[in-house]
Design a protein around this motif. Structure first.
Motif, short mmCIF file in Angstrom:
data_model
loop_
_atom_site.label_atom_id
_atom_site.label_comp_id
_atom_site.label_asym_id
_atom_site.label_seq_id
_atom_site.Cartn_x
_atom_site.Cartn_y
_atom_site.Cartn_z
N LEU A 22 4.57 8.48 -36.60
CA LEU A 22 6.20 8.09 -36.80
C LEU A 22 6.39 6.99 -37.39
O LEU A 22 7.30 6.67 -37.98
N ALA A 23 5.68 5.91 -36.69
CA ALA A 23 6.09 4.46 -37.13
C ALA A 23 6.06 4.27 -38.69
O ALA A 23 6.82 3.63 -39.23
N LEU A 24 4.95 4.81 -39.32
CA LEU A 24 4.70 4.71 -40.50
C LEU A 24 5.84 5.20 -41.47
O LEU A 24 6.32 4.75 -42.52
N GLN A 25 6.42 6.53 -41.30
CA GLN A 25 7.37 7.18 -41.88
C GLN A 25 8.73 6.54 -41.62
O GLN A 25 9.67 6.44 -42.38
N ARG A 80 4.54 -2.20 -43.13
CA ARG A 80 4.52 -3.62 -42.39
C ARG A 80 5.19 -3.43 -41.11
O ARG A 80 4.64 -4.25 -40.18
N GLU A 81 6.18 -2.82 -40.50
CA GLU A 81 6.60 -2.83 -39.36
C GLU A 81 5.59 -1.85 -38.67
O GLU A 81 5.86 -1.94 -37.40
N ALA A 82 5.10 -0.58 -39.28
CA ALA A 82 4.31 0.13 -38.25
C ALA A 82 2.97 -0.93 -37.79
O ALA A 82 2.45 -0.76 -36.67
N TRP A 129 3.37 16.97 -38.76
CA TRP A 129 3.85 15.44 -38.33
C TRP A 129 4.14 14.70 -39.57
O TRP A 129 4.69 13.68 -39.39
N ILE A 130 3.51 15.05 -40.75
CA ILE A 130 4.07 14.14 -41.80
C ILE A 130 5.20 14.83 -42.69
O ILE A 130 5.36 14.29 -43.71
N LYS A 131 5.82 15.70 -42.06
CA LYS A 131 6.80 16.67 -42.88
C LYS A 131 7.77 15.54 -43.38
O LYS A 131 8.37 15.48 -44.46
#
Length: 419
Positions: A194-197, A202-204, A281-283
């Protein structure tokens, strides 16, 4: 016909939850008072918690030497801080009555946050009564005073702030829950995706650093005995007793205790996580798994659009399915683990697209199974079956979910706006 239409609208229109939720909270608050005053408290872990805290207060920092009547301390630093405060507020743990009312407050606070998470996800009103009807859940909070109550509070608090784009605060709260009980490791893979998307690489990475730094901070009082602390507080090789299992009673004890059984569950868990990650989850990224990995080293041009597709409902669905997958594949569930399931199942059964009658029937079967003590082959088979139906149903029910790129409006003051 008009009355029927009004009734259907009342049951299915999410806007009505604005006034239904306060009424359910008031009703449940009254029920909590009745439970505390009329139903005898049952001692299980409270005395052990207090004995361990007394040893901590005397200055002991080696986890091997912090023991109670049920054995050594096996929970991280946030657990110690919370129960040290409870030790002070309850006359060194002797005032159980006050402790029960504190846990009733924790229960109602958690319930209120859960309702707001449901509202942000536009769950229809007919689902909400299931949030207050669990006999076992009330027991876990007010008649047992388990530390899982605080872990669940922090888990749903994290979801609440993630839904509102407050990622740093959400991760701080999640990590606090993780440092109450390591059961909260279960949604961690989903949080990473979730954080990556939603934030970019960087923020993830920043979120990962928050988790690491906050965990170290909670363990700081035990820094001189760090190996003892981390090996006990985050023990991944813990032995499980067949006599306490709620979920695998229908399996022979010899199988339950065997290494192949444990490894099979671990492999099944990993397989389900990969399956959900690559197909559900990567949708929001609209990328293949291989393309998604490239996001770890480069910022995509469509980062803002991708972030908008990580909606409150998607956040809720992803984190709760990850948690439920973990519960399905757990080597052994004890009764207090129902705290993680009771407020998760209604949402996922709704996401699965089951008819409301089926949703209520599955919830009732689950509730029955978790109230059978000691567990039986029939009750444990029901526990595993409902968890499996919930997991695979939620996967099937989200097959057609489309995350458009329209601007996302955060939930403001409890009102769910268009995703």
């Amino acid at each position: 016909m008009e009355l029927l239409r009004q009734g259907i609208n009342l049951a299915t229109n999410p806007k009505h939850t604005r006034w239904i939720c306060p009424l359910l909270l008031i009703a449940d608050a009254a029920l909590c008072g009745v439970i505390i005053e009329r139903i005898p408290y049952t001692e299980i872990d409270w005395k052990a918690y207090m004995q361990q805290i007394e040893i901590y207060i005397k200055g002991e920092r080696d986890y091997k030497n912090i023991v109670g009547q049920t054995g050594p301390l096996v929970y991280p630093g946030a657990h110690v801080l919370i129960y040290r405060l409870l030790h002070k507020l309850t006359d060194q743990g002797r005032d159980i009555h006050t402790a029960q009312y504190i846990f009733a407050f924790v229960y109602l606070l958690t319930l209120g946050i859960v309702m707001q998470c449901y509202r942000a996800s536009k769950v229809p009103p007919y689902v909400f009564p299931l949030l207050i009807l669990s006999k076992r859940l009330h027991s876990i909070f007010m008649l047992r005073c388990f530390n899982d109550c605080f872990a669940v509070l922090f888990l749903f608090s994290a979801i609440y702030f993630y839904q509102r784009r407050s990622w740093h605060l959400g991760t701080l709260l999640y990590t606090t829950g993780l440092n109450v009980k390591m059961s909260l490791l279960l949604p961690l893979p989903a949080i990473g995706l979730l954080a990556l998307q939603a934030l970019g690489s960087r923020e993830a990475i920043t979120q990962a650093m928050i988790i690491g730094q906050v965990t170290i901070a909670y363990g700081y009082p035990f820094r001189k005995r760090a190996p003892s602390y981390f090996s006990r507080a985050f023990e991944l090789t813990r032995e499980f007793l067949y006599q306490w299992t709620v979920n695998w009673r229908f399996v022979p004890e010899s199988t339950f205790l065997s290494k192949p059984f444990a490894l099979s569950l671990l492999a099944f868990h990993a397989s389900l996580l990969i399956w959900f990650a690559t197909t559900r989850w990567i949708k929001p990224s609209r990328r293949s798994p291989r393309q998604l990995l490239k996001l770890l080293i480069e910022e995509p041009r469509d980062q803002d659009e991708m972030a908008q597709r990580v909606t409150p409902q998607f956040i809720m669905t992803t984190l709760l399915t990850a948690t439920t997958i973990g519960m399905l594949c757990a080597r052994s569930l004890h009764y207090q683990f129902y705290a993680y399931i009771a407020w998760t199942t209604p949402f996922l059964l709704w996401k699965a697209g089951f008819h409301p009658i089926i949703q209520y029937a599955l919830w009732a079967a689950q509730e029955w199974a978790w109230n059978v003590y000691p567990s039986t082959p029939a009750s444990s088979a029901t526990v595993v079956s409902v968890l499996a139906i919930t997991v695979f149903g939620s996967w099937w029910g989200t097959r057609n979910d489309v995350h458009d790129s329209k601007p996302h409006h955060a939930v403001v003051e409890g009102h769910a706006h268009t995703e």
